[in-house]
Structures are given as C-alpha cells and as structure tokens.
Design an enzyme around this catalytic site. Structure first.
Site, PDB file in Angstrom:
ATOM      1  CG  HIS A 185      17.418  50.049  20.585  1.00 28.67           C
ATOM      2  ND1 HIS A 185      16.602  49.084  20.459  1.00 28.67           N
ATOM      3  CD2 HIS A 185      16.816  51.072  21.528  1.00 28.67           C
ATOM      4  CE1 HIS A 185      15.526  49.405  21.326  1.00 28.67           C
ATOM      5  NE2 HIS A 185      15.661  50.714  21.845  1.00 28.67           N
ATOM      6  CG  ASN A 228      11.574  55.482  24.817  1.00 30.68           C
ATOM      7  OD1 ASN A 228      11.891  54.404  24.191  1.00 30.68           O
ATOM      8  ND2 ASN A 228      11.535  55.764  25.905  1.00 30.68           N
ATOM      9  CG  ASP A 280      15.964  46.414  18.763  1.00 27.89           C
ATOM     10  OD1 ASP A 280      15.255  47.449  18.348  1.00 27.89           O
ATOM     11  OD2 ASP A 280      16.324  46.407  19.916  1.00 27.89           O
ATOM     12  CG  ASN A 330      10.539  51.594  25.703  1.00 22.52           C
ATOM     13  OD1 ASN A 330       9.674  51.154  26.418  1.00 22.52           O
ATOM     14  ND2 ASN A 330      11.508  51.782  26.482  1.00 22.52           N
TER      15      ASN A 330
END
Length: 235
Positions: A19, A66, A91, A112
C-alpha cells in the site's frame, strides 16, 4: 508549480507495505533529484525541488490512507495548485506487478486514498497507477495491501521506482508517454541483438550499429547440430 503526492501510511510498521508504494516512489525521486529535506507541513511530509524546468513539491500525507484528501486539499489551497497540476502516485490492484499506467481523472475504483482525495478536491487530477497485482479474491485484499513486498518482488519493485524517477521530469512537463517509456526502459529494457528468446530483461541494451543476430534454424530442420555447423562453413 506541480504537486506530486505519494499515497501510503506513515510509520515504520507500514514502510514496506504494498500500500506504500506511492511513498516509496516519492522517496526514490527525492533522493535521485536532490530535493530539499523532508519537513512536516499540511498534515504530511513535504520536500521541494525541480524536475527539469518545473518547480515541484512532493507530499506524503501523514493522515493515514483513508484521510489522504485532508492533507492534499490543505496543500493545494495554500499553494493555489489547480487539479491539472496534481499527480497522485498510488498502488493499483488491477495492474500486474511492475506495470505502470497514467490516467487523467476518472473514478477511485474503491481505493480509499483516492476516494478521500475525490471528496476533498474532486476527481480531475492525474494518477500514476503502480501495479502490485491482485491476491485473487476481494476478501484477501486488505491483508494483501497491508503486507510487505516479498523478497522475490524486490527486483521488479526497484526497477519500477528507478524508472519512475528516471521519467519524473517528463511527467512534470506533461509528457506521460515519455515518462512511461522511461519506466519501460528500466522494467523491460531492449534485449541485446545476441539475446535468446526468454533471456532476462536485465540484459544490456545493444550498442548502436551492432550486427543483427544470425538467423535461427527452421524448427523442421532434422539435421544434427554437427551437420548444420558443417553446412554453415560451406556457405
């Protein structure tokens, strides 16, 4: 002025997560191009430098993935940066590992970090999609993106990060085609004229003017290797 944003999660615990490939890309770029030191601002880490003739700010939001849009929105308002001058490195599950694509605008596809940026500044910005592959089932996605890259992936990952850095100046001036070409030259450089099919992509690039490879034998040629060699000397 351009703003390059890398997405990820702050802290050593997440540093090598899939991520966090957006953070990794900006770290490589900043190192290679001599950007100023990272400092805390806009709920993230920022560094200033130049890519070619363009002044560029790098931003790694520290709000966790997020809430990335909070940091991005604050920076854009302060520097008065328009959406066309924003590029977000993130990513991408829907691209194979080592693949890189550039996309202008569009949806967030469930990412997100992008979802948060959409909510704070809108969708009409450029994304640099860094492929990490998909674990195969949606229930495994969270664990997959929050796990570290495997040792076997370090080769292509390093190539991608170096390629992104190589082409960063082209991206800054708006030439995504040349940027992607720079990445491709790292990830899958041209094979030497003497390369065999299937030879590693890291083989050296042939020199200009090198002689073409000898023609391969017909797959239906039933002569022995010794007979074929003898025929070559008789030609």
């Amino acid at each position: 002025m351009k703003l390059f944003v890398g997405l990820g999660n702050p802290g050593a615990k997440y540093a090598r997560n899939r991520h966090n490939i957006g953070f990794m890309a900006l770290d490589r770029l900043a190192w290679d191009h001599g950007f100023g030191p990272w400092r805390t601002k806009f709920q993230g880490d920022v560094a200033e430098g130049r890519l070619g003739t363009e002044k560029v700010w790098l931003l790694k939001p520290a709000t966790f993935m997020n809430n990335s849009g909070q940091s991005v929105g604050e920076a854009m308002r302060f520097w008065k940066i328009d959406l066309p001058d924003l590029s977000v490195f993130h990513d991408e599950l829907d691209l194979a590992p080592g693949k890189v694509r550039v996309k202008q605008g569009g949806g967030h596809a469930g990412h997100n970090g992008l979802r948060s940026i959409h909510a704070h500044v809108g969708p009409d910005y450029q994304r640099v999609r860094l492929g990490i592959g998909h674990p195969g089932h949606k229930d495994r996605v969270s664990g997959y993106v929050l796990s570290d890259f495997a040792k076997a992936e370090e080769g292509w990952l390093d190539d991608v990060l170096r390629g992104v850095s190589d082409g960063a100046a082209e991206l800054a001036k708006g030439d995504s085609g040349r940027f992607l070409n720079a990445v491709a030259l790292r990830v899958a450089p041209p094979r030497s004229s003497k390369s065999k099919p299937g030879q590693a992509a890291s083989d050296p690039v042939p020199k200009a003017g090198s002689a073409p490879a000898a023609p391969t034998e017909s797959p239906t040629d039933e002569r022995s290797a010794l007979e074929r060699l003898a025929d070559r000397f008789r030609r």
